[in-house]
Motif scaffolding. Structure first.
Motif, mmCIF file in Angstrom:
data_model
loop_
_atom_site.group_PDB
_atom_site.id
_atom_site.type_symbol
_atom_site.label_atom_id
_atom_site.label_comp_id
_atom_site.label_asym_id
_atom_site.label_seq_id
_atom_site.Cartn_x
_atom_site.Cartn_y
_atom_site.Cartn_z
ATOM 1 N N PRO A 218 0.850 -1.582 0.143
ATOM 2 C CA PRO A 218 0.126 0.071 0.114
ATOM 3 C C PRO A 218 0.748 1.748 0.065
ATOM 4 O O PRO A 218 0.737 2.236 -0.982
ATOM 5 C CB PRO A 218 -0.863 0.276 1.371
ATOM 6 N N ALA A 219 1.859 1.233 0.625
ATOM 7 C CA ALA A 219 2.675 2.020 0.867
ATOM 8 C C ALA A 219 3.276 2.524 -0.428
ATOM 9 O O ALA A 219 3.724 4.111 -1.387
ATOM 10 C CB ALA A 219 3.511 2.317 1.628
ATOM 11 N N LEU A 220 3.612 1.852 -1.451
ATOM 12 C CA LEU A 220 4.300 1.605 -1.973
ATOM 13 C C LEU A 220 3.727 2.175 -3.793
ATOM 14 O O LEU A 220 3.735 2.741 -4.557
ATOM 15 C CB LEU A 220 4.797 0.486 -2.877
ATOM 16 N N GLY A 221 1.474 1.564 -3.490
ATOM 17 C CA GLY A 221 1.035 2.009 -4.484
ATOM 18 C C GLY A 221 0.856 3.743 -4.180
ATOM 19 O O GLY A 221 0.706 4.448 -5.392
ATOM 20 N N PHE A 222 0.810 4.712 -2.899
ATOM 21 C CA PHE A 222 0.620 5.759 -3.167
ATOM 22 C C PHE A 222 2.048 6.565 -3.292
ATOM 23 O O PHE A 222 1.376 7.262 -4.105
ATOM 24 C CB PHE A 222 0.305 5.676 -1.184
ATOM 25 N N LEU A 223 3.132 6.229 -3.448
ATOM 26 C CA LEU A 223 4.463 6.680 -3.035
ATOM 27 C C LEU A 223 3.738 5.829 -5.121
ATOM 28 O O LEU A 223 4.054 7.901 -6.148
ATOM 29 C CB LEU A 223 5.620 6.138 -3.160
ATOM 30 N N LEU A 224 3.518 5.528 -6.035
ATOM 31 C CA LEU A 224 3.724 5.261 -7.559
ATOM 32 C C LEU A 224 2.670 6.465 -8.115
ATOM 33 O O LEU A 224 2.770 6.773 -8.689
ATOM 34 C CB LEU A 224 3.376 3.852 -7.933
ATOM 35 N N SER A 495 -10.848 0.802 0.997
ATOM 36 C CA SER A 495 -10.962 -0.319 -0.103
ATOM 37 C C SER A 495 -12.981 -0.054 -0.892
ATOM 38 O O SER A 495 -12.850 0.135 -1.701
ATOM 39 C CB SER A 495 -10.492 -1.821 -0.648
ATOM 40 N N LEU A 496 -13.603 0.173 0.254
ATOM 41 C CA LEU A 496 -14.880 0.675 0.170
ATOM 42 C C LEU A 496 -14.597 2.203 -0.199
ATOM 43 O O LEU A 496 -15.330 2.952 -0.968
ATOM 44 C CB LEU A 496 -15.510 0.335 1.540
ATOM 45 N N ALA A 497 -13.669 2.664 0.199
ATOM 46 C CA ALA A 497 -14.244 4.100 0.195
ATOM 47 C C ALA A 497 -13.618 3.983 -2.166
ATOM 48 O O ALA A 497 -14.092 5.065 -2.025
ATOM 49 C CB ALA A 497 -12.780 4.931 0.683
ATOM 50 N N LEU A 538 -3.867 6.748 1.997
ATOM 51 C CA LEU A 538 -3.477 8.284 1.399
ATOM 52 C C LEU A 538 -3.566 7.860 -0.383
ATOM 53 O O LEU A 538 -3.752 9.204 -1.238
ATOM 54 C CB LEU A 538 -1.518 8.271 1.203
ATOM 55 N N GLN A 539 -3.149 6.152 -0.671
ATOM 56 C CA GLN A 539 -3.349 6.685 -2.546
ATOM 57 C C GLN A 539 -4.982 6.977 -2.723
ATOM 58 O O GLN A 539 -5.529 7.251 -3.964
ATOM 59 C CB GLN A 539 -3.292 4.681 -2.548
ATOM 60 N N MET A 540 -5.732 6.581 -1.523
ATOM 61 C CA MET A 540 -7.507 6.874 -1.760
ATOM 62 C C MET A 540 -7.272 7.994 -1.818
ATOM 63 O O MET A 540 -7.902 9.365 -3.010
ATOM 64 C CB MET A 540 -8.075 6.048 -0.904
ATOM 65 N N ALA A 541 -6.833 8.479 -1.070
ATOM 66 C CA ALA A 541 -7.109 10.904 -0.883
ATOM 67 C C ALA A 541 -6.283 11.535 -2.389
ATOM 68 O O ALA A 541 -6.426 11.798 -2.065
ATOM 69 C CB ALA A 541 -6.152 10.500 0.707
#
Length: 629
Positions: A218-224, A495-497, A538-541
């Motif tokens: 999840p952290a890497l997904g946010f950074l990417l 994930s629901l968001a 954070l990726q969602m945000a």
């Protein structure tokens, strides 16, 4: 009393059915017996592919003398953390009051009311390295229960009260995702990128980036996906170093759970469905930099998909994991099989699979296969994702619309579903829709999300588990959401968001946008302060902070692979907030009739593929859709 695990759905519980310990499965009966006998409950939590769980089972739970002491003075309960994630979360949170080195096996001693008063992890059969033996722990707990009962119950009450307070505070940091604007998100990404190991990538312990090191998907997904140049560079650097490390299996292509060293070496060899599903999505996304395609990342993605489809695929879905241990030349050892080359492996039995099919984790897998298959032009991956989605919608959705948490060979577990099951599965089914254009998947995902929004208490969260979640936790007042942080995959909230964000883009129903922003806003402040623990949030945000763009491609017939791939690539180039899909003309009409407003009046002009590019439902004039090829 006899061991009651022989008929369990969980392979982890079945593996303990031959122990001399009188194990109970998780349920009210164990606590009722503890009340009747006036003894503590020993809750042992683990999972089927956990190495140290195997070790403690061999050393302690198979010892007749230790088992007799456990049976006499306690009610032993064995829990598969993957089957009961909320039980695991509740006791992990409580255990943090007693030890900081949390992990599995998790060993928790509770009152007959279920409230923890002492906890640890692995205990050896003899004192070792400063750790007491398991027998010494049993003696100490028995002595405290017998001679200092008031102190024990006071500790249990204080821990339970603290968990309740944490649960109330965890979701009260904000009311709207606007608290995480683009500038604040970039700062969070920059801070997280600054914590990345500059040599080997990943996020190890300060100050020398020591292991253990987890993929931190999840952290890497946010950074990417972030607006931070440093963040995107850190994500790509970590993905490069992991791909070239011992964490990646060079034969089967999958990734192991974590490396014990800074350079990802000496891994713990279990291979988890959630890690590999998340990494497949990351490598597929990271393969594209502008118009350049990274062939190495494509190769890595291909290897992961091959592992998912060739090793973890079982009847009805995907297995949860592959074991770290197996027999090599007749001796059971951890990792020995994986250190062999291809030809040598062929001569040895393969490590066992935990074949239970988990709804949420399978949602991650079908979403990753669909998404990566569209980007990389792999119709076989997309077809596999759609096939598993259909199987799960048939076998894991009850007649009343509620979900089954887990199954094994078609047999349903009695475990209550978790919020992550609804979120991860709904989001995965939406990915299948976005790559197949089949209306049934959009309708199914909407039903799953709606089920969590009906009856939710708005002051706490826009989502709730239909049916109320685990009944034993509820009956004993045990809190499972005291810690809202995410682990190695996105949580139910984020994930629901995300599913709501996509549904809003497809329907123009403001309920979904409000729910998405409220959910992320509820943990906005704590997420910004601790980005490593809230990557999915954070990726969602980041997506919510961007401009919503929608790309609809309408084909006179079923869109071919070239159109699906071009649509996926174009959507990705529009930014983290974009949603895109290619559909057949008759599918667009059916979706419009079903309330998906994005497809209103969408037709294939002149009987040719036609694109509609919109910004928050304000659309440009339709034009012919031309693929790059």
């Amino acid at each position: 009393m006899a061991n009651l695990l022989a008929d369990a759905v969980s392979p982890y519980l079945r593996a303990h059915a031959g122990n001399p310990v009188d194990w109970h499965p998780w349920g009210e009966e164990a606590f009722a017996e503890a009340t009747e006998r006036d003894v503590p409950v020993f809750v042992s939590i683990g999972y089927a592919t956990c190495h140290w769980c195997h070790v403690m089972a061999r050393e302690s739970f198979s010892d007749p003398l230790l088992a007799a002491r456990l049976n006499e003075g306690f009610v032993p309960v064995k829990v598969d953390r993957e089957e009961h994630p909320d039980v695991d979360a509740a006791y992990l949170a409580a255990a943090s009051a007693f030890t900081q080195g949390l992990g599995w096996p998790l060993s928790v001693f509770t009152t007959p009311e279920g409230h923890a008063f002492f906890a640890g992890t692995y205990f050896p059969p003899e004192p070792r390295g400063g750790m007491p033996s398991f027998g010494q722990v049993l003696d100490a707990v028995t002595d405290a229960w017998t001679h200092r009962r008031d102190s024990v119950t006071d500790t249990a009450t204080r821990v339970a009260t603290a968990m309740e307070e944490l649960g109330r505070d965890a979701h009260s940091s904000g009311t709207d995702a606007q608290g995480l604007d683009s500038d604040r998100l970039v700062r969070a990404a920059d801070a997280l990128a600054g914590a990345e190991d500059p040599e080997f990538g990943g996020f190890g312990a300060a100050p020398d980036f020591a292991g253990p090191k987890f993929p931190s998907v999840p952290a890497l997904g946010f950074l990417l996906s972030s607006g931070s140049d440093a963040g995107r560079h850190a994500a790509r650097h970590t993905l490069e170093r992991m791909a070239d490390s011992a964490l990646r299996d060079p034969v089967d292509g999958g990734f192991f759970r974590y490396g014990t060293r800074r350079d990802w070496s000496e891994p713990h060899y279990e291979r988890m469905l959630y890690d590999n599903a998340g990494l497949l999505r990351l490598y597929a996304d990271a393969a594209f930099t502008g118009s350049t395609v990274d062939a190495h990342f494509v190769e890595v993605a291909d290897g992961i998909a091959g592992f998912l489809l060739g090793t973890l695929r079982v009847d009805g879905g995907f297995a949860s994991a592959q074991d770290s241990e197996s027999e090599v030349d007749g001796e059971r050892r951890e990792g020995a099989y994986y250190r062999l080359g291809r030809e040598a492996r062929a001569e040895q039995p393969r490590p066992a699979l935990d074949e239970k099919v988990l709804t949420g984790w399978n949602g991650l897998a079908i979403g990753a296969l669909a998404h990566a298959g569209a980007l990389l032009g792999r119709p076989d991956w997309m077809a596999a994702a759609a096939s598993v989605a259909d199987s799960l919608l048939t076998a894991h959705v009850r007649a009343d619309g509620t979900l089954i948490r887990a199954s094994l060979a078609g047999r349903a577990s009695a475990a209550a579903p978790a919020l992550e099951d609804y979120g991860l599965f709904a989001r995965g089914v939406l990915d299948v829709f976005l790559t197949t254009g089949e209306p049934r998947f959009a309708l199914a995902a909407r039903s799953l999300v709606d089920a969590t929004m009906d009856g939710a208490v708005a002051a706490r969260s826009p989502f709730t588990i239909p049916g109320g979640g685990d009944p034993v936790l509820a009956a004993h007042g045990l809190v499972s959401d005291a810690d809202p942080s995410e682990g190695v995959y996105p949580g139910g909230l984020s994930s629901l968001a995300d599913a709501c964000r996509v549904l809003f883009a497809l329907t123009d129903d403001e309920r979904y946008e409000r729910a998405s922003r409220t959910a992320i806003g509820s943990v906005a402040d704590v997420a910004a302060r601790s980005p490593i623990a809230f990557g999915g949030v954070l990726q969602m945000a980041t997506a919510l902070a961007g401009e919503l763009q929608q790309l609809v491609v309408v084909d006179p017939g079923k869109p071919g692979v070239a159109i699906v791939r071009e649509t996926a690539e174009r959507t990705r180039s529009l930014g983290a907030a974009a949603v895109g899909v290619a559909v057949a003309e008759d599918a667009a009409s059916a979706l419009s009739d079903a309330g998906f407003a994005l497809f209103d009046a969408r037709t294939a002009l002149s009987d040719e593929p036609t694109e509609y590019l919109c910004r928050a439902f304000t659309c440009e004039l339709p034009r012919p859709f031309v693929t790059a090829g």
